[in-house]
Motif scaffolding. Structure first.
Motif, PDB file in Angstrom:
ATOM      1  N   GLU A  20       0.855  -1.248  -0.197  1.00  0.00           N
ATOM      2  CA  GLU A  20      -0.048  -0.024   0.138  1.00  0.00           C
ATOM      3  C   GLU A  20       0.734   1.371   0.074  1.00  0.00           C
ATOM      4  N   ASN A  21       1.605   1.055  -0.497  1.00  0.00           N
ATOM      5  CA  ASN A  21       3.158   2.119  -0.665  1.00  0.00           C
ATOM      6  C   ASN A  21       3.453   3.285   1.003  1.00  0.00           C
ATOM      7  N   GLU A  22       3.697   2.119   2.074  1.00  0.00           N
ATOM      8  CA  GLU A  22       3.222   2.783   3.382  1.00  0.00           C
ATOM      9  C   GLU A  22       4.767   1.919   3.700  1.00  0.00           C
ATOM     10  N   LEU A  23       5.425   2.598   4.940  1.00  0.00           N
ATOM     11  CA  LEU A  23       6.690   2.659   5.430  1.00  0.00           C
ATOM     12  C   LEU A  23       6.971   2.464   6.493  1.00  0.00           C
ATOM     13  N   LEU A  24       7.156   0.916   6.397  1.00  0.00           N
ATOM     14  CA  LEU A  24       7.688   0.369   8.046  1.00  0.00           C
ATOM     15  C   LEU A  24       8.708   0.430   8.553  1.00  0.00           C
ATOM     16  N   LEU A  25       9.094   1.081   9.244  1.00  0.00           N
ATOM     17  CA  LEU A  25       9.832   0.538  10.770  1.00  0.00           C
ATOM     18  C   LEU A  25      10.143  -0.506  11.237  1.00  0.00           C
ATOM     19  N   LEU A  26      10.994  -1.373  11.313  1.00  0.00           N
ATOM     20  CA  LEU A  26      10.756  -2.826  11.524  1.00  0.00           C
ATOM     21  C   LEU A  26      12.469  -3.428  12.044  1.00  0.00           C
ATOM     22  N   GLU A  27      12.480  -4.037  13.458  1.00  0.00           N
ATOM     23  CA  GLU A  27      13.551  -4.221  13.337  1.00  0.00           C
ATOM     24  C   GLU A  27      13.664  -5.595  13.649  1.00  0.00           C
ATOM     25  N   LEU A  28      14.747  -6.099  13.487  1.00  0.00           N
ATOM     26  CA  LEU A  28      15.387  -8.039  12.705  1.00  0.00           C
ATOM     27  C   LEU A  28      15.508  -8.775  13.371  1.00  0.00           C
ATOM     28  N   ASN A  29      14.653  -9.622  14.231  1.00  0.00           N
ATOM     29  CA  ASN A  29      14.718 -10.269  15.140  1.00  0.00           C
ATOM     30  C   ASN A  29      14.957 -11.905  14.612  1.00  0.00           C
TER      31      ASN A  29
END
Length: 535
Positions: A56-65
């Motif tokens: 949906e063209n949203e930017l997601l901030l992710l912490e990789l686990n």
């Protein structure tokens, strides 16, 4: 969260450009445009979050686990017979675990001091402690600090069982880096990789994990017997980067605080009454700081236990005392957390069972899991058992330290250049004044008083005219010379309360202290060649 010790960031009101944030725990400052700390300079790099774009063209901030390593080859818990798994507290961070027909011991510090002469055992270990060690099938040593890796203890053990299997994690600085220099004869030290199950027998396995803040030296351990997990986070600041197994049967961790020279050993600036603009006098400031820090630690441990939800929690690895008479000020100032206070806080916020251990007390895991009210679930030491030490054999250990004072090395002032060249720290704008002192931190008669300029590793007679940070380190002569002669880490000085420090400006020089506390060469200076050259 701040990578140093997990504090929360807030806006830095001193930053007019809006590019830095300040940690609420120790006032460290992070430049968010580079993700590097600007105070203290040259320390950690903060981990960045990963940016992903959704459909949906949203930017997601992710912490990789990554996957949890303890979930590989999972085992379902089996019923435990009474007496099958027993945990006996010996002293400080030392536990004796009976796991079926195997015995495992954690971090045996059971005699002598730690950190040169600064720490001594608070609890009197059971009289049969050496027999218990000798009967162990394996020993886990979490890290190289001398309240966990105790050469006086291991020397006694090696005299009876030099081939006892000892397991350590594969840290950047080897746990037993100083074994040859120590003279302790141990022949079965096993260095194992992190995050991999080590099989002891069909029912018993363990896994060593690294600390997220000090991966170069700190570790923790998960022990699993018949599917029942025991988690020991020892001294780790952020064990395994904050990812830990939930709902283990028994969790144990440090709790006390007090393992630092700050602020008790500091003076000058806000630490000295004459120059302190604050109406609160320095000793009151120090007391309030220590009280606040201890409370933060208490709340952090309580929150961690609440989040992980172990069945039983035990606070340990904090039972030491500054018992030498010369350290009376430190003993009175360096107040530690009360284990019962932490346990009460945990019980107030969760249904976790708690255990405040006393030397020789034994917890029967099978009984406690079946019925926490079972009177035989925890067997306390017999009535009349001595719990707290009231005497320490200072003499032999101080004699070892004092032997360095008159060593031939120190007849030649060129030892200073030899030592700091060996240490290998340079190209850093910091000038340090080193002063050898007596017991009361007054200049030692005939002792050395010198400057080291770490920008070019020179030894000037006066402070340079350029702008530079400055530290003054006063050190008891017996300890500093023992450290220098044997190429030991400066934890003996700083954590052992054997220094008094001033700094201008009041900035923690992470690169300097990290080098001298962790990154010194693995082999000591070649004093034999030095003396031949001098001769």
């Amino acid at each position: 969260m701040c990578k140093h010790q997990g504090g929360l960031f807030i806006k830095d009101i001193e930053d007019l450009d809006g590019r830095s944030v300040r940690c609420t725990k120790h006032n460290w400052k992070l430049d968010v445009s580079t993700m590097k700390y600007i105070n203290p300079p040259g320390s950690f790099c903060q981990d960045e979050l990963v940016v992903e774009e959704s459909e949906e063209n949203e930017l997601l901030l992710l912490e990789l686990n990554p996957p949890n390593p303890w979930d590989s080859e999972p085992r379902s818990p089996e019923d435990l017979a009474f007496g099958e798994v027993q945990i006996t507290y010996l002293t400080h961070a030392c536990m004796d675990l009976k796991l079926g027909d195997k015995r495992m011991v954690f971090d045996p510090w059971l005699t002598g001091p730690a950190f040169a002469r600064g720490w001594w055992l608070l609890h009197e270990p059971p009289s049969d402690w050496l027999e218990r060690l000798c009967q162990a099938d394996l020993i886990y040593i979490s890290h190289m600090h001398s309240d966990h890796l105790s050469y006086p203890t291991l020397k006694k053990l090696a005299g009876r069982r030099p081939d006892i299997p000892i397991y350590v994690g594969k840290t950047e600085r080897p746990v037993f880096w100083n074994l040859n220099q120590s003279g302790v004869q141990l022949t079965n030290i096993n260095v194992v990789p992190f995050g991999i199950w080590q099989q002891v027998d069909k029912n018993l396995r363990f896994m060593i994990l690294m600390d997220g803040i000090h991966p170069e030296m700190d570790t923790c351990i998960i022990v699993e017997y018949k599917g029942h997990k025991i988690l020991n986070t020892v001294d780790c600041t952020r064990p395994n980067g904050g990812r830990l197994p939930m709902k283990v049967d028994l969790m144990m961790s440090d709790f006390a605080g007090g393992a630092s020279g700050f602020p008790m050993t500091f003076s000058g600036g806000k630490f000295t009454e004459e120059t302190n603009p604050n109406p609160v006098i320095p000793e009151e400031w120090k007391a309030q700081f220590i009280k606040t820090e201890r409370k933060k630690l208490l709340n952090y441990k309580a929150r961690l236990v609440k989040d992980l939800q172990p069945r039983i929690y035990c606070p340990f690895a904090g039972y030491f005392v500054e018992s030498h008479p010369s350290d009376k000020y430190i003993k009175e100032t360096n107040i530690k957390n009360d284990p019962d206070e932490l346990n009460n806080l945990i019980k107030k916020n969760s249904d976790v069972l708690t255990w405040t251990p006393r030397p020789g007390a034994t917890l029967d895991l099978g009984r406690m899991l079946k019925d926490p009210t079972d009177s035989k679930g925890i067997i306390e030491p017999p009535e009349g058992t001595k719990i707290y030490k009231d005497s320490w054999d200072f003499g032999p250990y101080l004699k070892i330290l004092n032997a360095a004072v008159g060593d031939e090395i120190f007849r030649h002032s060129s030892w200073i250049k030899e030592y700091f060249t060996w240490a290998g720290f340079k190209d850093y704008n910091l000038v340090v004044r080193m002063i050898e002192t007596d017991e009361d931190f007054s200049p030692f008669p005939g002792g050395y008083d010198y400057l080291v300029d770490f920008l070019d590793l020179s030894f000037p007679k006066e402070r340079p005219s350029r702008e530079h940070p400055y530290e003054e380190i006063r050190s008891r002569v017996d300890v500093i010379r023992h450290v220098v002669k044997n190429g030991l880490l400066w934890d003996d000085l700083y954590i052992g309360f054997q220094t008094r420090l001033q700094r201008d400006p009041d900035i923690y020089h992470h690169l300097f202290w990290n080098h001298f506390q962790i990154k010194l060469p693995l082999t000591p200076p070649d004093w034999k060649s030095f003396l031949m050259y001098c001769g």
